[in-house]
Every structure is written in structure tokens, then in C-alpha cells.
Design a protein around this motif. Structure first.
Motif, short mmCIF file in Angstrom:
data_model
loop_
_atom_site.label_atom_id
_atom_site.label_comp_id
_atom_site.label_asym_id
_atom_site.label_seq_id
_atom_site.Cartn_x
_atom_site.Cartn_y
_atom_site.Cartn_z
N ASN A 1 0.83 -1.20 0.00
CA ASN A 1 0.00 0.00 0.00
C ASN A 1 0.86 1.26 0.00
OD1 ASN A 1 -1.88 2.00 0.33
ND2 ASN A 1 -2.85 1.12 2.14
N CYS A 2 1.13 1.77 -1.20
CA CYS A 2 1.99 2.96 -1.32
C CYS A 2 1.35 4.20 -0.73
CB CYS A 2 2.32 3.20 -2.79
SG CYS A 2 3.36 1.91 -3.52
N GLY A 3 0.03 4.18 -0.55
CA GLY A 3 -0.65 5.33 0.04
C GLY A 3 -0.26 5.57 1.49
N SER B 1 3.17 8.15 4.21
CA SER B 1 2.52 9.43 4.50
C SER B 1 3.03 10.12 5.75
CB SER B 1 1.00 9.22 4.62
OG SER B 1 0.72 8.21 5.57
N TYR C 1 -2.50 12.21 -8.54
CA TYR C 1 -2.09 12.94 -7.36
C TYR C 1 -0.90 12.28 -6.64
CZ TYR C 1 -6.41 15.61 -7.79
OH TYR C 1 -7.42 16.42 -8.25
N LYS C 2 -0.85 10.96 -6.67
CA LYS C 2 0.17 10.26 -5.88
C LYS C 2 1.59 10.58 -6.31
CE LYS C 2 -2.62 6.31 -4.35
NZ LYS C 2 -2.77 4.83 -4.38
N ASP D 1 6.00 7.05 -10.38
CA ASP D 1 4.67 6.73 -9.88
C ASP D 1 4.80 5.60 -8.87
OD1 ASP D 1 1.97 7.12 -9.61
OD2 ASP D 1 1.46 6.65 -11.67
N ASP D 2 3.67 5.26 -8.23
CA ASP D 2 3.74 4.24 -7.19
C ASP D 2 3.73 2.82 -7.76
OD1 ASP D 2 1.09 4.48 -7.98
OD2 ASP D 2 0.26 4.47 -5.96
#
Length: 239
Positions: free
Chosen positions: A39-41, A44, A80-81, A136-137
């Protein structure tokens, strides 16, 4: 498998302890059931974004060292990422080698064109006449990457590379899988392989499934390794 460099082992360990990398049963968009999820999100907070941007910088720098004459002027992060990734990775590149990377810029697009102030679609460095790498992720079907390539061309830039966080090393899902009917058994390459063949540019990754397996194996997590290896046997590809 060869021994992982320390920076990759350290990143895998951090991702595991921070739940960026987790194990279980995960339903993917392809309708496949994966034993792991990245989960690259969750990159954070300060520690995690520092770790992943440093890893991107290492991957890019290593590729440059191994391929004489290769380089780039701008790191493009699609909204956005990709926005925090391009900005933080450029800073880490400059810290890694100021002489080589100190003048590299970053840019990203807006989802909606701004019609006031400075206006326009783009923020950051101009892409016109520049060599550009997309950051990118992940790459699932390659759709977002192809959109980014279109933006770069429209802005007068030249794509010279792509870098993502994880290469799952699995073949693209068949139409049968997308419809929930299971794999049709046809021979297919990965999304990364397809984009590499279409563009003719290097598509790099910070980590691959092989890296994850090797890193987790070194931690003694036998059950998790067996499940990932089984998943690779079923869906894996070499490109």
C-alpha cells in the motif's frame, strides 16, 4: 536469487513494520486473490516518505551508473500520488550526488486546468526540450502511465524512463479474469513489459516481487514466502 543490497532489505523491513507491506487475502482489481499487498498510500509520514524517496533516488542513480550516457532533466509525477514522490525524490537525488543531479527539476500536472493566476495544466519545471522520467507508485494496466506520456509529449518533453515503487512481476489479467471467470490460460506479459516494449525506454522499479520474497525469506517468514512463491508460479512473468 542474489543477496539484496542493504537499502532494499532495510526498506522491506520498514514497509513490513509500518504495514505498507501486509500479508493476508486481498482481492485485486483483476479479481485475483493476492497473499500480499503493498500500500503505497501509507508512505505518508516523515520517516516513510524519506525512506521511499531515498529508495527511488537509489534506483535511478544505480540505473545511471550502469548505463553510461543515460540521464534526465525533469522528474514528472502524475497527479495525485506522483506529486509528493517527484518533489521528495528530486531532493534525495541532489543529496545523493549534487554534481550529477543537483539541477534536476520536478513537475506535475493538475487534474483540472487552472484558468486564473498563472493558469495552465502544469506546475513546476517546463518539460519543453527536456528529458523526462515519470515517477509513480505502481503500474497495474499502464493506463495512468500512458496518460502521462501523452502529457509529456504535448508539453514538448521526451520520455527517457519510468520508475515505480513495486513491480509485482505478474502477467496482465485476461478479459476472462476481469469478468470473474478465472484465468483463460493465455500467454501474456506484464503491464511493465508492455509499456517497456511500446515506449522503448527503461522501466525501473524500487522493488520487485522477487525482492520481496528474498527479503521476507531472510526474516524467516516461511509461510508468507511459500504463499508468494505459489502466487508467482500461477501468475508470474519474467518481464
Amino acid at each position: 536469487m542474489s543477496e539484496l543490497p542493504a537499502w532494499k532489505s532495510d526498506l522491506i523491513s520498514l514497509c513490513l513494520s509500518s504495514n505498507v507491506l501486509s500479508f493476508g487475502t486481498f482481492k485485486l482489481k483483476s479479481n485475483r486473490t493476492s497473499p500480499y499487498f503493498f500500500n503505497c498510500g501509507l508512505f505518508s509520514n516523515a520517516k516513510l516518505i524519506r525512506a521511499i524517496s531515498s529508495a527511488y533516488a537509489q534506483a535511478l542513480n544505480t540505473h545511471a551508473e550502469e548505463n553510461a550516457g543515460w540521464g534526465f532533466d525533469v522528474l514528472f509525477g502524475p497527479a495525485y500520488k506522483g506529486i509528493p514522490l517527484c518533489a521528495t525524490t528530486v531532493e534525495k537525488l541532489g543529496s545523493l550526488d549534487e554534481k550529477r543531479w543537483g539541477e534536476v527539476g520536478y513537475a506535475f500536472n493538475r487534474k483540472e486546468v487552472k484558468d486564473h493566476g498563472e493558469g495552465g495544466l502544469m506546475v513546476g519545471e517546463s518539460l519543453k526540450g527536456k528529458r523526462v522520467v515519470i515517477i509513480d507508485d505502481v503500474m497495474t494496466a499502464g493506463t495512468a502511465i500512458r496518460e502521462s506520456i501523452g502529457i509529456i509529449k504535448a508539453q514538448g518533453g521526451t520520455l527517457v524512463g519510468i520508475v515505480v515503487a513495486v513491480n509485482r512481476q505478474e502477467k496482465m489479467p485476461s478479459q476472462s479474469e476481469k469478468e470473474g471467470k478465472g484465468d483463460d490460460g493465455s500467454v501474456r506479459g506484464s503491464a511493465i513489459g508492455e509499456v517497456r516494449r511500446e515506449t522503448g525506454v527503461p522501466v525501473m522499479s524500487v522493488l520487485t516481487l522477487s525482492d520481496l520474497i528474498e527479503g521476507i525469506k531472510a526474516m524467516g517468514k516461511k509461510e508468507e514466502v511459500e504463499k508468494m512463491e505459489e502466487y508467482y508460479r500461477q501468475y508470474g512473468t519474467t518481464d
